[in-house]
Every structure is written in C-alpha cells, then in structure tokens.
Enzyme design. Sequence first.
Site, PDB file in Angstrom:
ATOM      1  N   ASN A 179     -23.335 -55.444 -16.300  1.00 28.46           N
ATOM      2  CA  ASN A 179     -24.845 -56.221 -16.150  1.00 28.46           C
ATOM      3  C   ASN A 179     -24.884 -57.133 -16.890  1.00 28.46           C
ATOM      4  OD1 ASN A 179     -25.694 -54.003 -14.423  1.00 28.46           O
ATOM      5  ND2 ASN A 179     -25.596 -52.668 -16.346  1.00 28.46           N
ATOM      6  N   HIS A 237     -24.473 -57.564 -29.927  1.00 26.04           N
ATOM      7  CA  HIS A 237     -25.657 -57.435 -28.891  1.00 26.04           C
ATOM      8  C   HIS A 237     -26.723 -58.679 -28.863  1.00 26.04           C
ATOM      9  CE1 HIS A 237     -24.148 -53.314 -28.224  1.00 26.04           C
ATOM     10  NE2 HIS A 237     -23.990 -53.081 -29.362  1.00 26.04           N
TER      11      HIS A 237
HETATM   12  C1  DQA Z   1     -26.963 -55.023 -24.790  1.00 23.73           C
HETATM   13  C2  DQA Z   1     -27.823 -53.563 -25.276  1.00 23.73           C
HETATM   14  C3  DQA Z   1     -27.389 -52.377 -24.544  1.00 23.73           C
HETATM   15  O1  DQA Z   1     -28.250 -51.234 -24.897  1.00 23.73           O
HETATM   16  C4  DQA Z   1     -27.802 -52.695 -23.198  1.00 23.73           C
HETATM   17  O2  DQA Z   1     -27.244 -51.552 -22.482  1.00 23.73           O
HETATM   18  C5  DQA Z   1     -27.171 -53.897 -22.619  1.00 23.73           C
HETATM   19  C6  DQA Z   1     -27.258 -55.293 -23.435  1.00 23.73           C
HETATM   20  C7  DQA Z   1     -27.361 -56.258 -25.796  1.00 23.73           C
HETATM   21  O3  DQA Z   1     -26.556 -57.254 -25.727  1.00 23.73           O
HETATM   22  O4  DQA Z   1     -28.611 -56.194 -26.345  1.00 23.73           O
HETATM   23  O5  DQA Z   1     -26.761 -54.126 -21.479  1.00 23.73           O
HETATM   24  O6  DQA Z   1     -25.623 -54.770 -25.053  1.00 23.73           O
END
Ligand code: DQA
Length: 148
Positions: A13, A102
């Site tokens: 994603n 993240h």
């Molecule tokens: C993420 C945090 C994850 O929990 C989430 O599923 C993502 C993005 C972040 O970059 O904040 O897809 O990795």
Amino acid sequence: MSPPIVLLLSGPNLNLLGEREPAIYGTATLDDLVQRARDRAEAGGAALEHVQSNHEGDLIDAIHAARGRVAAVIVNAGALTHYAWGLHDALAAFDGIVIELHLSNPQRRESWRSTSVVAPVATGVIAGFGGDGYPMAVGAALRLLGPS
Ligand code: DQA
C-alpha cells in the site's frame, strides 16, 4: 572502491502514498520519499536501491539478494510489520544494519499496530516523523556504517 549500498524496502500500500489517508501519511508520493532518501545517501557517499512490493515474498527475495552485497536495509514494511514472520526471518538472516521505518508512529494508533515483528531484528526504529524519517533513516545507517 564502490560506494556502500543502502536498500530501501517499501511494503504493501505504500505505492499509494500521496492519495492514501493523507491526514496520516502526508501528501508526498513514494517517489518523492525515495528521492529524499537517495539524495541523503548520495550526499553521504552511498548508493540507494529501492524495492516496493505488495507481496511479502518479493520483499523476502530482495533481502536474500541483499545478503553479502548491501550494507544496510531500511524497511517500511507497511502492515506486514505487524504479522509477517517470514519477513522477520529473512531480516534475521541478513548480516548488515536493519532500520525499521514508519511515517506514522504505530504505537499511538490502533492496538494491533503496537506489535512489530521487524523490531526484534532491527538495529533501530524511526517512526512518527513523516517523510523526514526517510533521510533520517539513511543518515542513521550512514552513521552506523562509519566513514567509507
Ligand atoms: C506504516 C504503519 C503501518 O501500521 C501501516 O500498515 C502502513 C504504514 C507507516 O509508515 O506509518 O502501511 O508502516
């Protein structure tokens, strides 16, 4: 001597960044973030490679191909962070620096995001700084690698 290689891995994603939940993840696209990471790597005398996939196995294959070749892996595994033990095991078998990255701070979101299967095999974690975390993670990796 060839420059050290930093491998940036982007999980599921993250290809939708810029459109996906901008209140949480910001408006920068993945290309924008990769460019920021690449600029920081090149400024520090390193090279940056990037792999994005929505499939755990592709990320595992990229980690296997990095063994003995890549100095540091920076991984924003998206939701795979929270349950992908195959990814954990691949990172455990990688002998360089591993930085978990993240955009958001998963610890202050839904409780299921508090578990990270990447953290136990990470050298360190950068979370909650939005797109700034990308050059920060590269900078941290370069600091750990020392002068090349
Ligand atoms: C993420 C945090 C994850 O929990 C989430 O599923 C993502 C993005 C972040 O970059 O904040 O897809 O990795």
